[in-house]
Design a protein around this motif. Structure first.
Motif, mmCIF file in Angstrom:
data_model
loop_
_atom_site.group_PDB
_atom_site.id
_atom_site.type_symbol
_atom_site.label_atom_id
_atom_site.label_comp_id
_atom_site.label_asym_id
_atom_site.label_seq_id
_atom_site.Cartn_x
_atom_site.Cartn_y
_atom_site.Cartn_z
ATOM 1 N N HIS A 165 42.378 52.566 63.583
ATOM 2 C CA HIS A 165 42.098 53.263 62.152
ATOM 3 C C HIS A 165 40.697 53.581 62.007
ATOM 4 O O HIS A 165 40.118 53.721 60.902
ATOM 5 N N CYS A 175 45.766 60.766 58.991
ATOM 6 C CA CYS A 175 46.674 59.655 59.484
ATOM 7 C C CYS A 175 47.437 59.079 58.662
ATOM 8 O O CYS A 175 47.339 59.368 57.397
ATOM 9 N N CYS A 177 47.389 56.107 57.435
ATOM 10 C CA CYS A 177 46.793 55.361 56.571
ATOM 11 C C CYS A 177 46.243 55.959 55.271
ATOM 12 O O CYS A 177 45.674 55.263 54.540
ATOM 13 N N CYS A 182 41.485 59.476 62.596
ATOM 14 C CA CYS A 182 41.689 57.961 63.112
ATOM 15 C C CYS A 182 41.987 58.095 64.532
ATOM 16 O O CYS A 182 42.795 59.413 64.716
HETATM 17 ZN ZN LIG Z 1 44.406 55.693 60.163
#
Ligand SMILES: [Zn+2]
Length: 322
Positions: A165, A175, A177, A182
């Motif tokens: 990440h 991503c 996240c 990332c």
């Molecule tokens: Zn990420």
């Protein structure tokens, strides 16, 4: 006196792998069941505990402690799950340790699965002769873990080492996240496969189309590697591009830590030399402040047992520590 044994469990989104073993990394009993995470934490943990008790009975031993890996973030000090994005059901703030200990009759320690695999590599894999080690698990996501000077680096939230990440391309793809660009969004299995699907869809990868029988949904990195090996240059270029991103991510970590060894594991490593050679070349090209020729970049020798072996190492430490 008979040898002490320990239990290890690798809780994944689709399966629960468990083992009983010894502190020197010998697995004496091993089994796996489906996770069925829709049953929710109590159902899943109940079956997990039963699996451990069955294995203990099978091995004829009583494990002194259990080391558990989970796919997400955990409060390490309290043994509570925090954020498990790949598990259905409500897994936030589940007191996993408190639930499991009375059911498995021994102390339980909980870690993120990639960090647990890193501990496995450090104790029984390529890390045996290394002080500083970096691990990446390349699959549906990109997991990571770091050990510095012989100790697993967890940070206050057990979240240190999320190598997948780090931002590689500032305005890159979204991503899981929430960040953009990332490493995981560029070089995980699904990220690479989406590029293969695109090439197939716009008619630029006829060999790949043959390999999957025209079924776009069947494109994975495995079929892309097969097309590349049979000479489909455009597919090979896409793979190399993703592996160069991976090399840049690893080069960043190498620049920061100058590790002895970087260990790669997970399904993507089955692609073999195209991945390893591209990563090694990119690291040498991108690390300019010191010669990175002494940094070994190796495929895991432990394969998918790394997390289970890490569980043995963790529970052996717990049993000594309590
Ligand atoms: Zn990420």
């Amino acid at each position: 006196m008979s040898e002490l044994t320990f239990a290890a469990v690798d809780l994944g989104g689709s399966k629960i792998a468990a083992a009983i073993g010894t502190a020197d990394g010998r697995l004496v009993a091993q089994s796996a069941i489906a996770t069925d995470s829709h049953e929710g934490p109590h159902g899943v943990l109940g079956r997990l505990a039963l699996l451990v008790r069955d294995l203990a009975a099978l091995s004829g031993t009583t494990p002194s402690a259990l080391g558990l890996g989970v796919p997400g973030l955990v409060d390490v000090a309290n043994g509570t799950t925090k954020f498990l994005p790949n598990m259905t059901g409500e897994w936030r703030d589940v007191p996993v340790r408190a639930i499991l200990e009375p059911q498995v009759h021994c102390p339980v320690s909980v870690l993120n699965d990639a960090r647990l695999a890193t501990l496995g590599e450090l104790t029984y894999g390529h890390g045996r002769n290394a002080r500083t080690l970096v691990c990446l698990t390349l699959g549906t996501g990109i997991g990571g873990g770091i050990a510095v000077d012989g100790a697993l680096r967890l940070g206050p939230l057990g979240a240190a080492g999320e190598i997948g990440h780090q931002t590689i391309v500032p305005d890159g793809p979204m991503c899981t996240c929430g960040n953009r660009g990332c490493l995981e969004a560029l070089a995980s299995g699904p990220a690479i496969a989406s590029r293969g699907m695109y090439l197939l869809q716009c008619g630029r990868a006829p060999l790949l189309r043959d390999i999957v029988g025209g079924d776009i949904g069947a494109v994975t990195t495995k079929e892309m590697a097969a097309a590349a090996a049979r000479g489909e240059t455009i597919v090979r270029d896409e793979l190399v591009r993703a592996f160069e991103y991976l090399g840049i991510g690893i080069a960043n970590v190498v620049t920061m830590l100058h590790p002895d060894v970087v260990v790669l594991s997970g399904g993507l490593t089955e692609i073999g030399s195209l991945l390893l050679d591209t990563v090694r070349k990119t690291v040498l090209r991108r690390v300019r402040m010191f010669p990175a020729t002494d940094v070994r970049i190796e495929r895991s020798q432990l394969g998918d047992t790394a997390a289970l072996l890490g569980g043995l190492a963790l529970s052996a430490q717990t049993a000594v520590g309590r």
